[in-house]
Motif scaffolding. Sequence first.
Motif, PDB file in Angstrom:
ATOM      1  N   GLU A 239       0.839  -1.195   0.000  1.00 28.16           N
ATOM      2  CA  GLU A 239       0.000   0.000   0.000  1.00 28.16           C
ATOM      3  C   GLU A 239       0.881   1.255   0.000  1.00 28.16           C
ATOM      4  N   PRO A 240       0.343   2.401  -0.468  1.00 33.70           N
ATOM      5  CA  PRO A 240       1.082   3.661  -0.302  1.00 33.70           C
ATOM      6  C   PRO A 240       1.444   3.860   1.165  1.00 33.70           C
ATOM      7  N   ALA A 241       2.706   4.146   1.427  1.00 33.39           N
ATOM      8  CA  ALA A 241       3.157   4.232   2.811  1.00 33.39           C
ATOM      9  C   ALA A 241       2.615   5.488   3.482  1.00 33.39           C
ATOM     10  N   PRO A 242       2.281   5.420   4.766  1.00 35.70           N
ATOM     11  CA  PRO A 242       1.811   6.609   5.482  1.00 35.70           C
ATOM     12  C   PRO A 242       2.886   7.678   5.478  1.00 35.70           C
ATOM     13  N   GLY A 243       2.458   8.934   5.286  1.00 38.79           N
ATOM     14  CA  GLY A 243       3.395  10.048   5.257  1.00 38.79           C
ATOM     15  C   GLY A 243       3.980  10.330   3.891  1.00 38.79           C
ATOM     16  N   ASN A 244       3.559   9.601   2.856  1.00 37.67           N
ATOM     17  CA  ASN A 244       4.052   9.895   1.506  1.00 37.67           C
ATOM     18  C   ASN A 244       3.668  11.319   1.093  1.00 37.67           C
ATOM     19  N   PRO A 245       4.465  11.927   0.198  1.00 41.47           N
ATOM     20  CA  PRO A 245       4.238  13.347  -0.119  1.00 41.47           C
ATOM     21  C   PRO A 245       2.983  13.646  -0.917  1.00 41.47           C
ATOM     22  N   PHE A 246       2.432  12.644  -1.628  1.00 43.56           N
ATOM     23  CA  PHE A 246       1.223  12.873  -2.417  1.00 43.56           C
ATOM     24  C   PHE A 246       0.115  11.985  -1.855  1.00 43.56           C
ATOM     25  N   PRO A 247      -1.046  12.528  -1.574  1.00 41.04           N
ATOM     26  CA  PRO A 247      -2.100  11.775  -0.899  1.00 41.04           C
ATOM     27  C   PRO A 247      -2.470  10.484  -1.626  1.00 41.04           C
ATOM     28  N   ASP A 248      -2.536   9.400  -0.857  1.00 40.38           N
ATOM     29  CA  ASP A 248      -2.983   8.098  -1.366  1.00 40.38           C
ATOM     30  C   ASP A 248      -2.187   7.650  -2.585  1.00 40.38           C
ATOM     31  N   SER A 249      -0.913   8.015  -2.633  1.00 42.91           N
ATOM     32  CA  SER A 249      -0.064   7.678  -3.770  1.00 42.91           C
ATOM     33  C   SER A 249       1.197   6.975  -3.276  1.00 42.91           C
ATOM     34  N   PRO A 250       1.684   5.977  -4.030  1.00 45.45           N
ATOM     35  CA  PRO A 250       2.948   5.334  -3.664  1.00 45.45           C
ATOM     36  C   PRO A 250       4.174   6.156  -4.061  1.00 45.45           C
ATOM     37  N   VAL A 251       3.977   7.249  -4.812  1.00 43.20           N
ATOM     38  CA  VAL A 251       5.102   8.013  -5.361  1.00 43.20           C
ATOM     39  C   VAL A 251       5.801   8.797  -4.251  1.00 43.20           C
ATOM     40  N   TYR A 252       7.122   8.597  -4.165  1.00 45.49           N
ATOM     41  CA  TYR A 252       7.951   9.293  -3.175  1.00 45.49           C
ATOM     42  C   TYR A 252       8.753  10.412  -3.831  1.00 45.49           C
ATOM     43  N   SER A 253       9.285  10.155  -5.029  1.00 43.46           N
ATOM     44  CA  SER A 253       9.951  11.183  -5.829  1.00 43.46           C
ATOM     45  C   SER A 253       9.723  10.857  -7.295  1.00 43.46           C
TER      46      SER A 253
END
Length: 402
Positions: A239-253
């Motif tokens: 799942e998208p990790a908690p605290g990721n920069p974009f809501p409900d998204s797996p994208v980190y950079s």
Amino acid sequence: MTGRRTRPVEGTLIVRRRAVPAVLTAAVLLLTAGCSSDEGGPSGKDDNASPSRTAPGSSPPPRQAAKETPPAQGSVKVVRTVAKGLDSPWGLAPLPGGGLLVASRDDGTIVRVDGKTGRKTELGEVPGVSAAGEGGLLGIALSPDYASDRMVYAYFTSASDNRIVRMIYDGQKPTGEQLGAPDTVFKGIPKGFIHNGGRIAFGPDKMLYVGTGESGDTGLSQDKDSVGGKILRLTPEGEPAPGNPFPDSPVYSYGHRNVQGLAWDGKQRLFASEFGQDTWDELNAIEPGGNYGWPDAEGRSGDKGFRDPVDQWSTAEASPSGIAHAQGSIWMAGLRGKRMWRIPLDGTAASAKPQAFLEEEYGRLRTVVAAGGDRLWLVTSNTDGRGSPKDGDDRILELRVT
């Protein structure tokens, strides 16, 4: 957004969604940190299929910790050859208590190498691997709870996409039958003959970080709704990790071309290596939500909208793959460059000029992994169809570094 998770249950695939406890959100993200193609297509020339383009806490007074900057010059000594005769090795995962798991890109198998004798034992073949070009069985990683769950994670190219699965490893079963049925935790990563990414690693926060490529479709890198050309941050369940920069998204950079290496320093800062196209390969310090410029920038651009790399190299000097952190420096394996680079760090900046080692001595270098203290594991890559194998290739080396 691609990336549904499924789990095989008695032959049936069931879509799984798990709620992530909100209490985790605040605890996990003080991490800061990131393709010449795999330096040469089938012709041996650089794979240039794409068009050209141009915390904070505080220390109690009055004392303050001194900076720990490594010396400008370091050293590398090859202590021994751990194993020989590996076929297209790619991912490497050290086991607790000794031994190394090695993924074969083209065979789709995982073998265990005895760290003392070099003896190889096949765990089994990962089902569904479709190896072609730069695709196949790529990165592997052990679960952060491996001692109790015995899970091995693998990133591979299937007939339709790149995906991540996890499997239980049972060393008591017969050779070749030691991997359990794969549980698909994340799928839908774009695949191609080139730029499949493939490096996976669990971070200090016990989240799964994933380096992906844009599969030759440069537009995916700037599209935050695509998982191609990204670093992803996932829970162990996908799942998208908690605290990721974009809501409900797996994208980190985002804004990456083909991420190949992931490593953290002692301050939990994330670094990543990346193939450039014609001009500059990169080592990047990764910031949550950061845009690293591809396809609008390759190497340093000075554009305030993009994050410039820690350092850059010509594609002939590097074509970087795996990276590791040890002795205050990032160590970066070079494929086309046939050397290993040492990049001494002062925070997230290079503190001195990068230094090259092992140039032309062992051919193409694919993966480097910290082995504790001043030791590294280094994997060669001469049997991948782009190298010139010598007797004994491919091999794992143990290094002592400063």
